[in-house]
Scaffold this motif. Structure first.
Motif, PDB file in Angstrom:
ATOM      1  N   LEU A 240       0.494  -5.527  -2.788  1.00  0.00           N
ATOM      2  CA  LEU A 240       1.656  -4.684  -2.552  1.00  0.00           C
ATOM      3  C   LEU A 240       2.697  -5.464  -1.741  1.00  0.00           C
ATOM      4  N   PHE A 241       3.854  -5.689  -2.350  1.00  0.00           N
ATOM      5  CA  PHE A 241       4.984  -6.265  -1.628  1.00  0.00           C
ATOM      6  C   PHE A 241       5.718  -5.096  -0.993  1.00  0.00           C
ATOM      7  N   MET A 242       5.846  -5.137   0.317  1.00  0.00           N
ATOM      8  CA  MET A 242       6.353  -3.968   1.031  1.00  0.00           C
ATOM      9  C   MET A 242       7.165  -4.373   2.256  1.00  0.00           C
ATOM     10  N   LYS A 243       7.831  -3.378   2.840  1.00  0.00           N
ATOM     11  CA  LYS A 243       8.523  -3.598   4.106  1.00  0.00           C
ATOM     12  C   LYS A 243       7.573  -3.174   5.218  1.00  0.00           C
ATOM     13  N   GLY A 244       7.238  -4.135   6.073  1.00  0.00           N
ATOM     14  CA  GLY A 244       6.209  -3.896   7.068  1.00  0.00           C
ATOM     15  C   GLY A 244       4.863  -4.278   6.480  1.00  0.00           C
ATOM     16  N   ASN A 245       3.782  -3.802   7.103  1.00  0.00           N
ATOM     17  CA  ASN A 245       2.462  -4.083   6.538  1.00  0.00           C
ATOM     18  C   ASN A 245       1.676  -2.787   6.391  1.00  0.00           C
ATOM     19  N   LYS A 246       0.469  -2.897   5.835  1.00  0.00           N
ATOM     20  CA  LYS A 246      -0.275  -1.692   5.472  1.00  0.00           C
ATOM     21  C   LYS A 246      -0.614  -0.812   6.670  1.00  0.00           C
ATOM     22  N   THR A 247      -0.715  -1.423   7.858  1.00  0.00           N
ATOM     23  CA  THR A 247      -1.012  -0.599   9.032  1.00  0.00           C
ATOM     24  C   THR A 247       0.260  -0.119   9.729  1.00  0.00           C
ATOM     25  N   MET A 248       1.364  -0.832   9.529  1.00  0.00           N
ATOM     26  CA  MET A 248       2.625  -0.398  10.124  1.00  0.00           C
ATOM     27  C   MET A 248       3.790  -0.596   9.142  1.00  0.00           C
ATOM     28  N   PRO A 249       3.883   0.286   8.158  1.00  0.00           N
ATOM     29  CA  PRO A 249       4.990   0.180   7.201  1.00  0.00           C
ATOM     30  C   PRO A 249       6.320   0.454   7.901  1.00  0.00           C
TER      31      PRO A 249
ATOM     32  N   ILE B 273      11.082 -14.564   0.058  1.00  0.00           N
ATOM     33  CA  ILE B 273      10.152 -13.693  -0.677  1.00  0.00           C
ATOM     34  C   ILE B 273      10.841 -12.369  -0.987  1.00  0.00           C
ATOM     35  N   ARG B 274      11.630 -11.875  -0.033  1.00  0.00           N
ATOM     36  CA  ARG B 274      12.309 -10.589  -0.220  1.00  0.00           C
ATOM     37  C   ARG B 274      13.210 -10.636  -1.459  1.00  0.00           C
ATOM     38  N   GLN B 275      13.950 -11.731  -1.629  1.00  0.00           N
ATOM     39  CA  GLN B 275      14.782 -11.867  -2.817  1.00  0.00           C
ATOM     40  C   GLN B 275      13.931 -12.291  -4.006  1.00  0.00           C
ATOM     41  N   GLY B 276      12.981 -13.198  -3.735  1.00  0.00           N
ATOM     42  CA  GLY B 276      12.166 -13.773  -4.819  1.00  0.00           C
ATOM     43  C   GLY B 276      11.383 -12.726  -5.583  1.00  0.00           C
ATOM     44  N   ILE B 277      10.883 -11.709  -4.875  1.00  0.00           N
ATOM     45  CA  ILE B 277      10.064 -10.705  -5.562  1.00  0.00           C
ATOM     46  C   ILE B 277      10.943  -9.838  -6.471  1.00  0.00           C
ATOM     47  N   LYS B 278      12.217  -9.681  -6.105  1.00  0.00           N
ATOM     48  CA  LYS B 278      13.129  -8.909  -6.968  1.00  0.00           C
ATOM     49  C   LYS B 278      13.393  -9.678  -8.270  1.00  0.00           C
ATOM     50  N   ASP B 279      13.501 -11.001  -8.144  1.00  0.00           N
ATOM     51  CA  ASP B 279      13.738 -11.824  -9.332  1.00  0.00           C
ATOM     52  C   ASP B 279      12.473 -11.959 -10.176  1.00  0.00           C
ATOM     53  N   TYR B 280      11.334 -12.020  -9.488  1.00  0.00           N
ATOM     54  CA  TYR B 280      10.059 -12.303 -10.168  1.00  0.00           C
ATOM     55  C   TYR B 280       9.777 -11.312 -11.296  1.00  0.00           C
ATOM     56  N   SER B 281       9.986 -10.022 -11.020  1.00  0.00           N
ATOM     57  CA  SER B 281       9.731  -9.004 -12.048  1.00  0.00           C
ATOM     58  C   SER B 281      11.018  -8.349 -12.527  1.00  0.00           C
ATOM     59  N   ASP B 282      12.145  -8.934 -12.163  1.00  0.00           N
ATOM     60  CA  ASP B 282      13.429  -8.341 -12.499  1.00  0.00           C
ATOM     61  C   ASP B 282      13.439  -6.860 -12.106  1.00  0.00           C
ATOM     62  N   TRP B 283      13.075  -6.610 -10.862  1.00  0.00           N
ATOM     63  CA  TRP B 283      12.984  -5.238 -10.344  1.00  0.00           C
ATOM     64  C   TRP B 283      13.727  -5.212  -9.003  1.00  0.00           C
ATOM     65  N   PRO B 284      14.730  -4.360  -8.855  1.00  0.00           N
ATOM     66  CA  PRO B 284      15.651  -4.511  -7.729  1.00  0.00           C
ATOM     67  C   PRO B 284      15.201  -3.922  -6.401  1.00  0.00           C
TER      68      PRO B 284
ATOM     69  N   ILE C 157      12.036  -2.492  -3.459  1.00  0.00           N
ATOM     70  CA  ILE C 157      10.746  -2.695  -2.801  1.00  0.00           C
ATOM     71  C   ILE C 157      10.299  -1.330  -2.294  1.00  0.00           C
ATOM     72  N   PRO C 158       9.041  -0.966  -2.376  1.00  0.00           N
ATOM     73  CA  PRO C 158       7.853  -1.764  -2.673  1.00  0.00           C
ATOM     74  C   PRO C 158       7.646  -2.090  -4.157  1.00  0.00           C
ATOM     75  N   GLN C 159       6.759  -3.053  -4.398  1.00  0.00           N
ATOM     76  CA  GLN C 159       6.327  -3.397  -5.751  1.00  0.00           C
ATOM     77  C   GLN C 159       4.815  -3.605  -5.730  1.00  0.00           C
ATOM     78  N   LEU C 160       4.152  -2.897  -6.647  1.00  0.00           N
ATOM     79  CA  LEU C 160       2.686  -3.010  -6.735  1.00  0.00           C
ATOM     80  C   LEU C 160       2.291  -3.860  -7.945  1.00  0.00           C
TER      81      LEU C 160
ATOM     82  N   PHE D  57       2.912  -6.398 -12.924  1.00  0.00           N
ATOM     83  CA  PHE D  57       3.736  -5.453 -12.183  1.00  0.00           C
ATOM     84  C   PHE D  57       3.451  -4.028 -12.653  1.00  0.00           C
ATOM     85  N   VAL D  58       3.196  -3.127 -11.722  1.00  0.00           N
ATOM     86  CA  VAL D  58       2.894  -1.730 -12.085  1.00  0.00           C
ATOM     87  C   VAL D  58       4.095  -0.825 -11.847  1.00  0.00           C
ATOM     88  N   GLY D  59       4.741  -0.960 -10.684  1.00  0.00           N
ATOM     89  CA  GLY D  59       5.897  -0.113 -10.433  1.00  0.00           C
ATOM     90  C   GLY D  59       6.247  -0.057  -8.963  1.00  0.00           C
ATOM     91  N   GLY D  60       7.258   0.758  -8.659  1.00  0.00           N
ATOM     92  CA  GLY D  60       7.686   0.989  -7.287  1.00  0.00           C
ATOM     93  C   GLY D  60       7.188   2.339  -6.809  1.00  0.00           C
TER      94      GLY D  60
END
Lengths: 104, 120
Positions: free
Chosen positions: B19-28, B58-69, B71-74, B80-83
């Motif tokens: 999961l590419f996310m803002k923050g981490n799994k314990t503190m989003p 990474i923040r920009q790179g993940i948007k380009d990677y799946s052409d998905w504008p 975050i989050p991205q699973l 890629f599954v979705g946001g």
């Protein structure tokens, strides 16, 4: 023109729409008063027939690409076909803001 | 590929669930990221969390990677599954369970049912 109106116009030009709500949810977030940064779109269109959610979102993201990259910080999308909309005429609430990542 | 894209590519291919996310799994640090992390945490899914706020490339790179504008991205098994909205809908419809089952990802079915009961 407001960002909200820009979203409405672009979607209207790009798709045949049965129902459209563009809700500015920016006030729920850590942004200046009157900001247009966080939106929720509820859209019903025949264009979504036979398409999975990722494909539906990609379609909208494509239509809104320029606005998304320049003005919008968060965009919640709820995409339904006419049939799906007739079953449930509501979209889930957007999650609350946690304040991170704001940079505009 | 840029360094960021190479890093993203290696991460999603080396881990079953990322999961590419803002923050981490314990503190989003964003409600949208928090909701997806919350679902995965509650369903007891083992996953890698990548905090995009820690690295602008990474923040920009993940948007380009799946052409998905957004975050989050699973990602599951490199795909890629979705946001947030898609994961929410897939959780409620049971599609997420099916995806995990098809990919041999362990999860707590009872927890998934509880989410559906609470939001039915």
């Amino acid at each position: 023109m407001t960002i909200r109106q820009d979203i409405i116009d672009k979607l209207g030009l790009g798709l045949s729409i049965e129902h459209l709500e563009v809700i500015n949810e920016s006030h729920k977030h850590n942004v200046p008063e009157g900001a247009e940064s966080h939106f929720k779109v509820v859209i019903v269109s025949s264009a979504f027939e036979g398409k999975k959610l990722v494909a539906r979102h990609r379609l909208l993201n494509g239509i809104l690409a320029k606005t998304l990259s320049t003005h919008i910080h968060a965009l919640a999308l709820h995409t339904m076909t006419k049939e799906e909309w007739s079953i449930s005429q509501e979209a889930p609430a957007s999650p609350p803001c946690l304040g991170g990542g704001a940079r505009r | 590929m840029s360094d960021a894209k190479t890093q993203i590519d290696e991460t999603v291919k080396a881990n079953d669930v990322v999961l590419f996310m803002k923050g981490n799994k314990t503190m989003p640090q964003c409600g949208f990221s928090s909701r997806v992390a919350g679902v995965l945490n509650y369903m007891g899914v083992e996953y890698n969390d990548v905090n995009v706020l820690a690295d602008d490339a990474i923040r920009q790179g993940i948007k380009d990677y799946s052409d998905w504008p957004t975050i989050p991205q699973l990602y599951v098994k490199g795909e890629f599954v979705g946001g947030c909205d898609i994961i929410t809908e897939m959780t409620l419809s049971g599609e997420l369970d099916q995806l995990f089952e098809a990919n041999g990802v362990a999860y707590d079915k009872d927890a998934a049912e509880k989410i559906r009961e609470a939001n039915g």
